[in-house]
Design an enzyme around this catalytic site. Structure first.
Site, PDB file in Angstrom:
ATOM      1  N   LYS A  96      44.794  62.458   2.476  1.00  0.00           N
ATOM      2  CA  LYS A  96      45.191  63.846   2.229  1.00  0.00           C
ATOM      3  C   LYS A  96      46.324  64.291   3.157  1.00  0.00           C
ATOM      4  O   LYS A  96      46.623  63.665   4.168  1.00  0.00           O
ATOM      5  CB  LYS A  96      43.980  64.759   2.314  1.00  0.00           C
ATOM      6  CG  LYS A  96      43.071  64.541   1.105  1.00  0.00           C
ATOM      7  CD  LYS A  96      42.016  65.588   0.937  1.00  0.00           C
ATOM      8  CE  LYS A  96      41.284  65.369  -0.402  1.00  0.00           C
ATOM      9  NZ  LYS A  96      40.121  66.262  -0.534  1.00  0.00           N
ATOM     10  N   ARG A 116      34.445  59.787   0.219  1.00  0.00           N
ATOM     11  CA  ARG A 116      35.181  59.467  -1.008  1.00  0.00           C
ATOM     12  C   ARG A 116      36.543  58.927  -0.590  1.00  0.00           C
ATOM     13  O   ARG A 116      37.340  59.644   0.017  1.00  0.00           O
ATOM     14  CB  ARG A 116      35.319  60.723  -1.864  1.00  0.00           C
ATOM     15  CG  ARG A 116      36.030  60.527  -3.199  1.00  0.00           C
ATOM     16  CD  ARG A 116      36.129  61.858  -3.944  1.00  0.00           C
ATOM     17  NE  ARG A 116      36.726  61.699  -5.263  1.00  0.00           N
ATOM     18  CZ  ARG A 116      38.031  61.689  -5.504  1.00  0.00           C
ATOM     19  NH1 ARG A 116      38.900  61.825  -4.507  1.00  0.00           N
ATOM     20  NH2 ARG A 116      38.492  61.549  -6.758  1.00  0.00           N
TER      21      ARG A 116
END
Length: 305
Positions: free
Chosen positions: A204, A244
């Site tokens: 991210k 995840r």
């Protein structure tokens, strides 16, 4: 949880496994690397992404879910739409990973209650095209916990059982940069709220900024995997249920290290407790010590309530 993006435009790997055959092959490769669960998604939630028609999302997701289940994989479906969730569960998915926590589709809670599927309720404040505008917090940890508790209340009201629910603090969603770090630092508090916790930090933006080059240019998504594995180790040590990730192998190693670390901490704590108990058997606690201990324990119980 290994990510299987059946999309042409995901921020990390959009288009690499867009056709069903390629996505299935990718999923099986992640299983070989140690993934416990495969998360299949057909709509990108990268910042600024536009929504796809529901028919297109169904066409992308369902064949992949069905084929991965046929290969023996444990599959979740990454969707905010109740109809996609319902049809994926019908084809064998056991978990619905909803980045909106049910806010995007009011029918989602009833589908989860009816199917009995496990359900990830993520912290969310708006779709991908507007979410960055909602990165405004006085206390990000307290506000995320409060807003997740509100989602749990709605789920309960729809008949969803507590044992179906997993919570996700929503790293990167309405959190463009610095807002993510306090959530990671306070993961034990979220874990202590009593629900399994999923963490999705993989590749991210905030990790890209952390790993920026000398000129300040953020590291590209594929160059963020080492930082992702570091977050995995810390999250696992904090007691989260799952992470995840786009690349599984390093995170599997990180989880194993964290598990051994936690075991060692518990062994040390157990020996220390046993040592105190032995000392008390020898000398006995004073009346004042016992009274203080009892009062402290009672206050803690009341606080927990």
């Amino acid at each position: 949880m290994g990510v299987v993006n059946v999309t042409p435009d995901s921020f990390s790997d959009g288009g690499r496994w867009f056709d069903a055959a390629g996505a299935v092959e990718r999923g099986l490769s992640l299983l070989d690397e140690g993934a416990d669960l495969l998360d299949v998604g057909g709509e990108s939630t990268r910042p600024g992404a536009a929504r796809v028609p529901v028919e297109e999302e169904l066409a992308r997701v369902l064949p992949v879910v069905e084929q991965l289940v046929a290969h023996g994989a444990v599959v979740s479906v990454d969707t905010t739409r109740a109809v996609v969730a319902a049809q994926a569960v019908d084809r064998g998915a056991v978990l619905v990973n909803d980045v909106s926590g049910g806010l995007a589709d009011p029918d989602m809670a009833s589908v989860v209650a009816r199917t009995g599927a496990a359900y990830v309720a993520m912290h969310w404040r708006g779709h991908a095209d507007v979410m960055d505008a909602h990165d405004a917090y006085d206390d990000v940890v307290a506000e995320v916990r409060r807003e997740l508790a509100q989602r749990v209340a709605v789920l309960r009201g729809a008949g969803v059982r507590d044992e179906q629910v997993v919570l996700d603090p929503g790293l990167g969603f309405a959190k463009t940069g610095e807002s993510n770090w306090p959530l990671l630092a306070h993961l034990p508090e979220l874990v202590a709220d009593g629900y399994p916790v999923l963490v999705g930090a993989s590749r991210k933006r905030f990790l890209g900024h952390l790993m920026a080059g000398p000129d300040g240019t953020p590291a590209p998504p594929a160059a963020r995997d080492d930082a992702t594995a570091a977050v995995t180790a810390l999250a696992a040590a904090a007691g989260v249920w799952a992470v995840r990730v786009h690349e599984v192998r390093a995170s599997v190693a990180a989880v194993r290290v964290a598990a051994r670390w936690r075991d060692a901490q518990q062994d040390v704590a157990g020996r220390a407790t046993a040592g105190r108990a032995t000392a008390e058997q020898t000398t006995g606690p004073t009346t004042q010590d016992a009274t203080t201990r009892h009062a402290t324990t009672g206050a803690a119980r009341e606080g927990a309530r």
